[in-house]
Motif scaffolding. Structure first.
Motif, PDB file in Angstrom:
ATOM      1  N   THR A  23       1.242  -1.351   0.237  1.00 31.80           N
ATOM      2  CA  THR A  23       0.077   0.200  -0.413  1.00 31.80           C
ATOM      3  C   THR A  23       1.087   0.921  -0.122  1.00 31.80           C
ATOM      4  O   THR A  23       0.744   2.160  -0.634  1.00 31.80           O
ATOM      5  N   TYR A  24       1.905   1.407   0.793  1.00 31.11           N
ATOM      6  CA  TYR A  24       2.478   2.339   0.844  1.00 31.11           C
ATOM      7  C   TYR A  24       3.119   2.323  -0.608  1.00 31.11           C
ATOM      8  O   TYR A  24       3.684   3.078  -1.042  1.00 31.11           O
ATOM      9  N   LEU A  25       4.373   1.464  -0.903  1.00 32.53           N
ATOM     10  CA  LEU A  25       4.538   1.861  -1.749  1.00 32.53           C
ATOM     11  C   LEU A  25       4.070   2.222  -3.240  1.00 32.53           C
ATOM     12  O   LEU A  25       4.574   2.807  -4.041  1.00 32.53           O
ATOM     13  N   ALA A  26       2.948   1.776  -3.384  1.00 30.14           N
ATOM     14  CA  ALA A  26       2.092   2.315  -4.810  1.00 30.14           C
ATOM     15  C   ALA A  26       1.224   3.733  -3.964  1.00 30.14           C
ATOM     16  O   ALA A  26       1.935   4.156  -5.386  1.00 30.14           O
ATOM     17  N   THR A  27       1.400   4.552  -3.155  1.00 23.60           N
ATOM     18  CA  THR A  27       1.286   5.886  -2.900  1.00 23.60           C
ATOM     19  C   THR A  27       2.655   6.544  -3.687  1.00 23.60           C
ATOM     20  O   THR A  27       2.399   7.280  -3.866  1.00 23.60           O
ATOM     21  N   GLN A  28       3.404   5.495  -3.477  1.00 22.63           N
ATOM     22  CA  GLN A  28       4.738   6.142  -3.301  1.00 22.63           C
ATOM     23  C   GLN A  28       5.916   6.249  -5.627  1.00 22.63           C
ATOM     24  O   GLN A  28       6.677   6.675  -5.323  1.00 22.63           O
ATOM     25  N   GLY A  29       4.453   5.430  -5.758  1.00 22.26           N
ATOM     26  CA  GLY A  29       5.266   4.776  -6.685  1.00 22.26           C
ATOM     27  C   GLY A  29       5.908   4.402  -7.430  1.00 22.26           C
ATOM     28  O   GLY A  29       7.127   4.330  -8.652  1.00 22.26           O
ATOM     29  N   ILE A  30       6.362   3.392  -6.633  1.00 30.92           N
ATOM     30  CA  ILE A  30       7.569   2.188  -6.499  1.00 30.92           C
ATOM     31  C   ILE A  30       6.880   0.974  -6.545  1.00 30.92           C
ATOM     32  O   ILE A  30       5.868   0.083  -6.434  1.00 30.92           O
ATOM     33  N   ASP A  31       7.560   0.269  -7.693  1.00 28.97           N
ATOM     34  CA  ASP A  31       7.460  -0.750  -8.288  1.00 28.97           C
ATOM     35  C   ASP A  31       7.772  -1.410  -7.780  1.00 28.97           C
ATOM     36  O   ASP A  31       8.985  -1.518  -6.808  1.00 28.97           O
ATOM     37  N   TYR A  32       7.126  -2.826  -6.970  1.00 27.49           N
ATOM     38  CA  TYR A  32       7.071  -3.457  -6.419  1.00 27.49           C
ATOM     39  C   TYR A  32       6.803  -5.599  -7.359  1.00 27.49           C
ATOM     40  O   TYR A  32       5.853  -5.419  -7.829  1.00 27.49           O
ATOM     41  N   THR A  33       7.517  -5.911  -6.253  1.00 30.91           N
ATOM     42  CA  THR A  33       6.946  -7.647  -6.517  1.00 30.91           C
ATOM     43  C   THR A  33       7.223  -8.371  -5.432  1.00 30.91           C
ATOM     44  O   THR A  33       7.764  -8.361  -4.455  1.00 30.91           O
ATOM     45  N   VAL A  34       5.870  -9.545  -5.243  1.00 35.69           N
ATOM     46  CA  VAL A  34       5.515 -10.468  -3.527  1.00 35.69           C
ATOM     47  C   VAL A  34       5.654 -11.278  -4.517  1.00 35.69           C
ATOM     48  O   VAL A  34       4.621 -11.862  -5.705  1.00 35.69           O
ATOM     49  N   VAL A  35       6.507 -12.454  -3.361  1.00 33.96           N
ATOM     50  CA  VAL A  35       6.203 -13.497  -3.886  1.00 33.96           C
ATOM     51  C   VAL A  35       6.077 -14.956  -2.084  1.00 33.96           C
ATOM     52  O   VAL A  35       6.493 -14.224  -1.150  1.00 33.96           O
ATOM     53  N   ASP A  36       5.720 -15.408  -2.817  1.00 35.45           N
ATOM     54  CA  ASP A  36       5.385 -16.831  -1.612  1.00 35.45           C
ATOM     55  C   ASP A  36       6.942 -17.212  -1.220  1.00 35.45           C
ATOM     56  O   ASP A  36       7.176 -17.941  -2.356  1.00 35.45           O
ATOM     57  N   SER A  37       7.173 -17.117  -0.067  1.00 35.72           N
ATOM     58  CA  SER A  37       8.384 -18.291   0.140  1.00 35.72           C
ATOM     59  C   SER A  37       8.160 -19.277   0.245  1.00 35.72           C
ATOM     60  O   SER A  37       9.852 -20.095  -0.640  1.00 35.72           O
ATOM     61  N   SER A  38       7.315 -19.776  -0.001  1.00 38.15           N
ATOM     62  CA  SER A  38       7.379 -21.184   0.181  1.00 38.15           C
ATOM     63  C   SER A  38       7.468 -21.850  -1.839  1.00 38.15           C
ATOM     64  O   SER A  38       8.196 -22.679  -2.002  1.00 38.15           O
ATOM     65  N   LYS A  39       7.360 -21.014  -2.551  1.00 39.98           N
ATOM     66  CA  LYS A  39       8.112 -21.404  -3.962  1.00 39.98           C
ATOM     67  C   LYS A  39       9.694 -21.092  -3.630  1.00 39.98           C
ATOM     68  O   LYS A  39       9.827 -21.236  -5.450  1.00 39.98           O
TER      69      LYS A  39
END
Length: 294
Positions: A23-39
């Motif tokens: 949510t914070y990164l989106a408001t700052q215009g910063i790109d991100y990728t989220v991944v589950d550690s089990s993968k």
């Protein structure tokens, strides 16, 4: 800027923290990728994340325990991307505590107000039965390059499923130290000295040390000791005389590596690029060690 967020999806606190981050990164215009550690459980890097790092990742945030940080470090490999770990596990020896929540450490890291801690890692080459060994001038029926792996903590070769002890030789930079029989061998970085190597009887080593630590596991001898090497040394484990009936199993940072042929040689050296951990309000290695180990 692009940030990789690796979270332990089995931990509700880590999931909640990741929601705050995105949510914070989106408001700052910063790109991100989220991944589950089990993968990321495989000792081989996930191809899609490898491509991501090729295009540039400015920081990785690991939300979980030490296992999550180890899996994140494996994906970072030798790219040098700094890792901000926030503990939502049990031990959390590598991570920052979560008492301040997740936003304070993140904003501090983005502002450059964290301390960079360079940790030596391991470059591991594996030679199996019938494969060429360019390090020993041995030809084989397989022309492929030796299998290479990354580890932040350690590589361990242990007795296999049949439970029989294994025979192996231990060399350091071309000098033969010992031929022994036992449950196996752990080769660790300074970071890994507080993990499996410590349980096997190895020394507690300060994180700034850049050499290697080799610790035999339950050796069948009264003369075995842990070996601490210089930064430029290469540790070789020779299983060429180990019988097939005494199968050996390979683990890298606690993850099983399945091999299609019997393991014959293992070469371990310091990695070419250190792993960078970001510290926020760090209490210091010895203060932390005193709480955990003494």
């Amino acid at each position: 800027m692009h940030i990789l967020i690796v979270r332990n999806n089995s931990n509700s606190q880590a999931q909640d923290a990741s929601l705050l981050l995105v949510t914070y990164l989106a408001t700052q215009g910063i790109d991100y990728t989220v991944v589950d550690s089990s993968k990321l459980a495989s000792p081989l890097a996930a191809p899609e994340l490898s491509a991501l790092f090729d295009h540039g990742v400015d920081m990785a945030v690991a939300l979980g325990g030490d296992g999550t940080i180890l899996r994140t470090a494996r994906q970072v490999g030798f790219h040098g991307t700094p890792i901000l770990g926030i503990n939502y596990g049990r031990l959390g020896f590598l991570a920052n505590p979560n008492e301040s929540g997740v936003m304070e450490p993140l904003t501090a890291a983005l502002a450059g107000d964290t301390t960079e801690e360079a940790r030596a890692n391991l470059s591991i080459h594996v030679i199996c039965e019938g494969e060429a060994d360019p390090f020993n001038d041995v030809e084989g029926d397989d022309a492929d390059e030796p299998r290479e792996f990354f580890a932040l903590n350690e590589v361990a070769v242990t007795r296999g499923a049949n439970g029989r002890i294994i025979d192996f030789g231990l060399d350091v930079s071309g000098s033969h130290l010992a031929t022994m029989r036992g449950d196996g061998l752990v080769v660790a970085s300074a970071t890994g000295s507080t993990a499996y190597a410590l349980s096997a009887g190895g020394p507690l080593v300060a994180p700034g040390f850049t050499g290697l630590v080799a610790v035999p596991i339950a050796p069948h001898t009264l003369h075995s000791r842990a070996v601490v090497t210089s930064p430029s040394d290469v540790i070789e484990m020779d299983l060429s005389e180990n019988a097939d009936s005494r199968d050996a199993t390979l683990f890298i940072d606690g993850e099983l590596v399945e091999l299609d042929r019997p393991l014959r040689r293992l070469y371990v050296r310091r990695g070419p690029v250190a792993t960078t951990l970001l510290r926020y309000k760090d209490e210091g290695f010895y203060n932390h060690a005193a709480k955990v180990f003494f």
